[in-house]
Scaffold this motif. Structure first.
Motif, PDB file in Angstrom:
ATOM      1  N   ILE A 105       7.080  -1.348   9.357  1.00 47.44           N
ATOM      2  CA  ILE A 105       6.758  -0.507   8.195  1.00 47.44           C
ATOM      3  C   ILE A 105       8.024  -0.013   7.492  1.00 47.44           C
ATOM      4  O   ILE A 105       7.957   0.890   6.657  1.00 47.44           O
ATOM      5  CB  ILE A 105       5.849   0.679   8.579  1.00 47.44           C
ATOM      6  CG1 ILE A 105       6.524   1.605   9.605  1.00 47.44           C
ATOM      7  CG2 ILE A 105       4.495   0.184   9.089  1.00 47.44           C
ATOM      8  CD1 ILE A 105       5.788   2.919   9.845  1.00 47.44           C
ATOM      9  N   THR A 106       9.163  -0.626   7.791  1.00 48.59           N
ATOM     10  CA  THR A 106      10.432  -0.194   7.197  1.00 48.59           C
ATOM     11  C   THR A 106      10.389  -0.243   5.672  1.00 48.59           C
ATOM     12  O   THR A 106      10.899   0.674   5.008  1.00 48.59           O
ATOM     13  CB  THR A 106      11.601  -1.061   7.721  1.00 48.59           C
ATOM     14  OG1 THR A 106      11.541  -1.104   9.142  1.00 48.59           O
ATOM     15  CG2 THR A 106      12.935  -0.507   7.274  1.00 48.59           C
ATOM     16  N   ASP A 107       9.795  -1.273   5.090  1.00 53.19           N
ATOM     17  CA  ASP A 107       9.714  -1.360   3.624  1.00 53.19           C
ATOM     18  C   ASP A 107       8.902  -0.212   3.041  1.00 53.19           C
ATOM     19  O   ASP A 107       9.265   0.343   1.999  1.00 53.19           O
ATOM     20  CB  ASP A 107       9.114  -2.694   3.181  1.00 53.19           C
ATOM     21  CG  ASP A 107      10.071  -3.864   3.370  1.00 53.19           C
ATOM     22  OD1 ASP A 107      11.289  -3.633   3.560  1.00 53.19           O
ATOM     23  OD2 ASP A 107       9.600  -5.016   3.323  1.00 53.19           O
ATOM     24  N   ALA A 108       7.813   0.161   3.700  1.00 55.50           N
ATOM     25  CA  ALA A 108       6.998   1.289   3.225  1.00 55.50           C
ATOM     26  C   ALA A 108       7.795   2.591   3.301  1.00 55.50           C
ATOM     27  O   ALA A 108       7.697   3.442   2.407  1.00 55.50           O
ATOM     28  CB  ALA A 108       5.711   1.397   4.035  1.00 55.50           C
ATOM     29  N   VAL A 109       8.581   2.748   4.349  1.00 62.34           N
ATOM     30  CA  VAL A 109       9.454   3.923   4.478  1.00 62.34           C
ATOM     31  C   VAL A 109      10.456   3.938   3.330  1.00 62.34           C
ATOM     32  O   VAL A 109      10.666   4.973   2.681  1.00 62.34           O
ATOM     33  CB  VAL A 109      10.180   3.921   5.846  1.00 62.34           C
ATOM     34  CG1 VAL A 109      11.298   4.956   5.873  1.00 62.34           C
ATOM     35  CG2 VAL A 109       9.201   4.147   6.976  1.00 62.34           C
ATOM     36  N   GLN A 110      11.068   2.802   3.042  1.00 59.81           N
ATOM     37  CA  GLN A 110      12.051   2.719   1.962  1.00 59.81           C
ATOM     38  C   GLN A 110      11.429   3.059   0.615  1.00 59.81           C
ATOM     39  O   GLN A 110      12.022   3.793  -0.183  1.00 59.81           O
ATOM     40  CB  GLN A 110      12.695   1.334   1.916  1.00 59.81           C
ATOM     41  CG  GLN A 110      13.775   1.211   0.867  1.00 59.81           C
ATOM     42  CD  GLN A 110      14.908   2.189   1.091  1.00 59.81           C
ATOM     43  OE1 GLN A 110      15.606   2.100   2.096  1.00 59.81           O
ATOM     44  NE2 GLN A 110      15.112   3.130   0.177  1.00 59.81           N
ATOM     45  N   HIS A 111      10.231   2.548   0.342  1.00 62.96           N
ATOM     46  CA  HIS A 111       9.540   2.881  -0.918  1.00 62.96           C
ATOM     47  C   HIS A 111       9.281   4.375  -1.016  1.00 62.96           C
ATOM     48  O   HIS A 111       9.472   4.976  -2.076  1.00 62.96           O
ATOM     49  CB  HIS A 111       8.228   2.100  -1.045  1.00 62.96           C
ATOM     50  CG  HIS A 111       8.429   0.670  -1.406  1.00 62.96           C
ATOM     51  ND1 HIS A 111       8.371  -0.334  -0.472  1.00 62.96           N
ATOM     52  CD2 HIS A 111       8.711   0.073  -2.591  1.00 62.96           C
ATOM     53  CE1 HIS A 111       8.600  -1.492  -1.064  1.00 62.96           C
ATOM     54  NE2 HIS A 111       8.822  -1.271  -2.342  1.00 62.96           N
ATOM     55  N   PHE A 112       8.840   4.974   0.076  1.00 66.11           N
ATOM     56  CA  PHE A 112       8.608   6.416   0.078  1.00 66.11           C
ATOM     57  C   PHE A 112       9.890   7.174  -0.240  1.00 66.11           C
ATOM     58  O   PHE A 112       9.890   8.094  -1.072  1.00 66.11           O
ATOM     59  CB  PHE A 112       8.036   6.873   1.429  1.00 66.11           C
ATOM     60  CG  PHE A 112       8.109   8.356   1.625  1.00 66.11           C
ATOM     61  CD1 PHE A 112       7.258   9.203   0.922  1.00 66.11           C
ATOM     62  CD2 PHE A 112       9.036   8.918   2.485  1.00 66.11           C
ATOM     63  CE1 PHE A 112       7.336  10.575   1.083  1.00 66.11           C
ATOM     64  CE2 PHE A 112       9.125  10.284   2.658  1.00 66.11           C
ATOM     65  CZ  PHE A 112       8.265  11.124   1.952  1.00 66.11           C
ATOM     66  N   LEU A 113      10.992   6.807   0.417  1.00 67.03           N
ATOM     67  CA  LEU A 113      12.264   7.502   0.169  1.00 67.03           C
ATOM     68  C   LEU A 113      12.716   7.342  -1.271  1.00 67.03           C
ATOM     69  O   LEU A 113      13.176   8.301  -1.903  1.00 67.03           O
ATOM     70  CB  LEU A 113      13.341   6.997   1.129  1.00 67.03           C
ATOM     71  CG  LEU A 113      13.164   7.386   2.588  1.00 67.03           C
ATOM     72  CD1 LEU A 113      14.204   6.692   3.453  1.00 67.03           C
ATOM     73  CD2 LEU A 113      13.210   8.896   2.758  1.00 67.03           C
ATOM     74  N   THR A 114      12.578   6.154  -1.828  1.00 67.63           N
ATOM     75  CA  THR A 114      12.960   5.915  -3.223  1.00 67.63           C
ATOM     76  C   THR A 114      12.129   6.790  -4.158  1.00 67.63           C
ATOM     77  O   THR A 114      12.668   7.422  -5.062  1.00 67.63           O
ATOM     78  CB  THR A 114      12.791   4.431  -3.576  1.00 67.63           C
ATOM     79  OG1 THR A 114      13.641   3.659  -2.713  1.00 67.63           O
ATOM     80  CG2 THR A 114      13.149   4.158  -5.022  1.00 67.63           C
TER      81      THR A 114
END
Length: 138
Positions: free
Chosen positions: A20-29
């Motif tokens: 789920i790293t990509d979902a985490v990155q989208h959230f942070l962005t």
């Protein structure tokens, strides 16, 4: 100091590690927070979270196989309300984590080169899960 929070609904297609790293990155962005501390929380007792190798699939398969051997399905468990994978799923979740904390710098989770954030689905027929993201910082 600011904060942002979101819930990621996810239904894994299988038992095991789901990145789920990509979902985490989208959230942070989307959060607009540059530097701070991220909390990732799994709202379930039969699934968990881990930071794990994200480059070599064999490492993930070995981890999955290890926990299967450590907490196998068995008729010996008293708790089997939802089937034979019910109690082993709880045991595997207890041995891992339901919450992770990750520093954030420049809107990036400060993960190591080969690290990713994973939902560890412990059920054979996974229900929908909710993963909560919370970041606090500037």
């Amino acid at each position: 100091m600011r904060q942002s929070i979101a819930v990621l609904p996810i239904r894994a297609s299988r038992q095991g590690l789901i990145e789920i790293t990509d979902a985490v990155q989208h959230f942070l962005t989307d959060s607009g927070i540059t530097d701070g501390l991220l909390t990732v929380f799994c709202r379930h007792t039969s699934a968990s979270l881990v930071i794990q190798e994200n480059a070599a699939p064999a490492a993930r398969r070995d981890l999955e196989a290890f926990l299967t051997r450590l907490a196998p399905e068995s008729a010996e468990y008293e708790h089997d309300d939802e089937g034979p994978d019910d109690m082993p799923a709880h045991l595997r979740a207890a041995l891992t984590a339901t919450q992770l904390s990750v520093p954030v710098m420049a809107r990036q989770p400060m993960l190591g080169t080969w690290q990713g954030i994973f939902l560890f689905e412990h059920r054979r027929r996974p229900p929908e899960r909710e993963i909560v993201f919370h970041v606090v910082g500037e």
